[in-house]
Design a protein around this motif. Structure first.
Motif, PDB file in Angstrom:
ATOM      1  N   SER A  43       0.818  -1.211   0.000  1.00 50.74           N
ATOM      2  CA  SER A  43       0.000   0.000   0.000  1.00 50.74           C
ATOM      3  C   SER A  43       0.851   1.260   0.000  1.00 50.74           C
ATOM      4  O   SER A  43       0.547   2.224  -0.704  1.00 50.74           O
ATOM      5  CB  SER A  43      -0.936   0.006   1.207  1.00 50.74           C
ATOM      6  OG  SER A  43      -1.851  -1.059   1.125  1.00 50.74           O
ATOM      7  N   THR A  44       1.927   1.274   0.795  1.00 50.48           N
ATOM      8  CA  THR A  44       2.788   2.457   0.803  1.00 50.48           C
ATOM      9  C   THR A  44       3.501   2.618  -0.530  1.00 50.48           C
ATOM     10  O   THR A  44       3.702   3.740  -0.992  1.00 50.48           O
ATOM     11  CB  THR A  44       3.816   2.409   1.954  1.00 50.48           C
ATOM     12  OG1 THR A  44       4.596   1.235   1.848  1.00 50.48           O
ATOM     13  CG2 THR A  44       3.129   2.461   3.302  1.00 50.48           C
ATOM     14  N   LEU A  46       2.261   1.647  -3.510  1.00 51.56           N
ATOM     15  CA  LEU A  46       1.283   2.070  -4.511  1.00 51.56           C
ATOM     16  C   LEU A  46       0.778   3.494  -4.285  1.00 51.56           C
ATOM     17  O   LEU A  46       0.583   4.243  -5.237  1.00 51.56           O
ATOM     18  CB  LEU A  46       0.098   1.104  -4.537  1.00 51.56           C
ATOM     19  CG  LEU A  46       0.388  -0.308  -5.018  1.00 51.56           C
ATOM     20  CD1 LEU A  46      -0.838  -1.201  -4.841  1.00 51.56           C
ATOM     21  CD2 LEU A  46       0.825  -0.302  -6.478  1.00 51.56           C
ATOM     22  N   THR A  47       0.542   3.855  -3.022  1.00 49.62           N
ATOM     23  CA  THR A  47      -0.022   5.178  -2.740  1.00 49.62           C
ATOM     24  C   THR A  47       1.039   6.264  -2.640  1.00 49.62           C
ATOM     25  O   THR A  47       0.732   7.442  -2.825  1.00 49.62           O
ATOM     26  CB  THR A  47      -0.809   5.186  -1.413  1.00 49.62           C
ATOM     27  OG1 THR A  47       0.079   4.883  -0.336  1.00 49.62           O
ATOM     28  CG2 THR A  47      -1.966   4.207  -1.449  1.00 49.62           C
ATOM     29  N   ALA A  49       2.274   7.072   0.070  1.00 45.16           N
ATOM     30  CA  ALA A  49       2.065   7.648   1.402  1.00 45.16           C
ATOM     31  C   ALA A  49       3.089   7.086   2.374  1.00 45.16           C
ATOM     32  O   ALA A  49       3.465   5.923   2.283  1.00 45.16           O
ATOM     33  CB  ALA A  49       0.662   7.334   1.898  1.00 45.16           C
ATOM     34  N   VAL A  54      -0.662   5.055   6.834  1.00 43.97           N
ATOM     35  CA  VAL A  54      -1.495   3.898   6.495  1.00 43.97           C
ATOM     36  C   VAL A  54      -1.749   3.093   7.768  1.00 43.97           C
ATOM     37  O   VAL A  54      -0.848   2.498   8.329  1.00 43.97           O
ATOM     38  CB  VAL A  54      -0.882   3.035   5.359  1.00 43.97           C
ATOM     39  CG1 VAL A  54      -0.965   3.753   4.033  1.00 43.97           C
ATOM     40  CG2 VAL A  54       0.554   2.661   5.638  1.00 43.97           C
ATOM     41  N   ASP A  90      -4.841   0.277  -8.849  1.00 42.49           N
ATOM     42  CA  ASP A  90      -5.677   1.483  -8.770  1.00 42.49           C
ATOM     43  C   ASP A  90      -6.802   1.310  -7.754  1.00 42.49           C
ATOM     44  O   ASP A  90      -7.163   2.258  -7.045  1.00 42.49           O
ATOM     45  CB  ASP A  90      -6.268   1.819 -10.140  1.00 42.49           C
ATOM     46  CG  ASP A  90      -5.237   2.369 -11.119  1.00 42.49           C
ATOM     47  OD1 ASP A  90      -4.115   2.704 -10.684  1.00 42.49           O
ATOM     48  OD2 ASP A  90      -5.552   2.455 -12.316  1.00 42.49           O
ATOM     49  N   VAL A  93      -5.315   1.825  -4.292  1.00 41.10           N
ATOM     50  CA  VAL A  93      -5.088   3.256  -4.057  1.00 41.10           C
ATOM     51  C   VAL A  93      -6.416   3.970  -3.801  1.00 41.10           C
ATOM     52  O   VAL A  93      -6.539   4.763  -2.870  1.00 41.10           O
ATOM     53  CB  VAL A  93      -4.331   3.896  -5.242  1.00 41.10           C
ATOM     54  CG1 VAL A  93      -4.286   5.416  -5.111  1.00 41.10           C
ATOM     55  CG2 VAL A  93      -2.928   3.322  -5.350  1.00 41.10           C
ATOM     56  N   TRP A  96      -7.691   3.262  -0.298  1.00 36.60           N
ATOM     57  CA  TRP A  96      -6.974   4.012   0.738  1.00 36.60           C
ATOM     58  C   TRP A  96      -7.380   5.476   0.756  1.00 36.60           C
ATOM     59  O   TRP A  96      -7.519   6.077   1.811  1.00 36.60           O
ATOM     60  CB  TRP A  96      -5.459   3.903   0.548  1.00 36.60           C
ATOM     61  CG  TRP A  96      -4.897   2.658   1.164  1.00 36.60           C
ATOM     62  CD1 TRP A  96      -4.450   1.543   0.515  1.00 36.60           C
ATOM     63  CD2 TRP A  96      -4.754   2.390   2.557  1.00 36.60           C
ATOM     64  NE1 TRP A  96      -4.032   0.617   1.427  1.00 36.60           N
ATOM     65  CE2 TRP A  96      -4.200   1.106   2.687  1.00 36.60           C
ATOM     66  CE3 TRP A  96      -5.030   3.117   3.708  1.00 36.60           C
ATOM     67  CZ2 TRP A  96      -3.921   0.530   3.921  1.00 36.60           C
ATOM     68  CZ3 TRP A  96      -4.751   2.555   4.941  1.00 36.60           C
ATOM     69  CH2 TRP A  96      -4.201   1.271   5.043  1.00 36.60           C
ATOM     70  N   TYR A  97      -7.539   6.070  -0.423  1.00 37.18           N
ATOM     71  CA  TYR A  97      -7.870   7.494  -0.462  1.00 37.18           C
ATOM     72  C   TYR A  97      -9.326   7.768  -0.109  1.00 37.18           C
ATOM     73  O   TYR A  97      -9.637   8.777   0.511  1.00 37.18           O
ATOM     74  CB  TYR A  97      -7.511   8.109  -1.818  1.00 37.18           C
ATOM     75  CG  TYR A  97      -6.077   8.561  -1.836  1.00 37.18           C
ATOM     76  CD1 TYR A  97      -5.740   9.856  -1.473  1.00 37.18           C
ATOM     77  CD2 TYR A  97      -5.052   7.691  -2.166  1.00 37.18           C
ATOM     78  CE1 TYR A  97      -4.420  10.269  -1.439  1.00 37.18           C
ATOM     79  CE2 TYR A  97      -3.730   8.091  -2.138  1.00 37.18           C
ATOM     80  CZ  TYR A  97      -3.420   9.387  -1.777  1.00 37.18           C
ATOM     81  OH  TYR A  97      -2.113   9.791  -1.735  1.00 37.18           O
ATOM     82  N   LEU A 116      -6.885   8.604   3.155  1.00 39.47           N
ATOM     83  CA  LEU A 116      -5.739   9.430   2.757  1.00 39.47           C
ATOM     84  C   LEU A 116      -6.147  10.736   2.083  1.00 39.47           C
ATOM     85  O   LEU A 116      -5.340  11.664   1.998  1.00 39.47           O
ATOM     86  CB  LEU A 116      -4.812   8.632   1.838  1.00 39.47           C
ATOM     87  CG  LEU A 116      -4.070   7.478   2.500  1.00 39.47           C
ATOM     88  CD1 LEU A 116      -3.176   6.772   1.484  1.00 39.47           C
ATOM     89  CD2 LEU A 116      -3.262   7.943   3.693  1.00 39.47           C
TER      90      LEU A 116
END
Length: 142
Positions: A43-44, A46-47, A49, A54, A90, A93, A96-97, A116
């Protein structure tokens, strides 16, 4: 209005989350299944962030949802090569957002105030979160 999360969906999601957290460190557990630590690392990546943004509980919920929707094998491939499945990347992401994910029976909210999007929008905060004492907004930041 989003569909109501049924008791069955909640139990299946909890079971998937429990299975997802059975591993230990690294991208994958010893038996090759993706664990929550691996999903956090993915996740970190891909994003973009920082790891501090996260949330582990949110990651557990999202991972459970992605596994429940039949994306377990695709997640393993994505860990090996983050460009291998752009559509799934996608979706991760977006989850998460937005804080919203698919349960297989519809959408559910994994988080609202830890999504996010609120970090990306530095000029605002999640509605319902107090920004300070009464009238804090009338003073210039400083």
């Amino acid at each position: 209005m989003p569909p109501i999360l049924t008791r069955r969906d909640a139990i299946l999601g909890a079971l998937a989350a429990a299975l997802a957290t059975a591993g230990s460190n690294g991208f994958a557990a010893a038996d090759g299944d993706l664990d929550v630590n691996g999903f956090l690392a993915l996740s970190t990546t891909l994003t973009g962030a920082p790891a501090s943004l996260v949330d582990r509980d949110v990651a557990t919920t999202l991972l459970g949802g992605f596994i429940a929707t039949g994306n377990g094998d695709a997640l393993k491939r994505l860990v090996a090569d983050p460009t291998s499945d752009r559509e799934l990347g996608d979706a991760i992401v977006a989850a998460w957002y937005s804080g919203v994910y698919s349960t297989g029976k519809g959408e559910a909210v994994a988080t609202f105030d830890h999504a996010l999007v609120w970090q990306a929008l530095s000029f605002t905060k999640a509605p319902g979160n107090c920004g300070g004492e009464t009238g804090y907004w009338s003073q210039l930041p400083g």
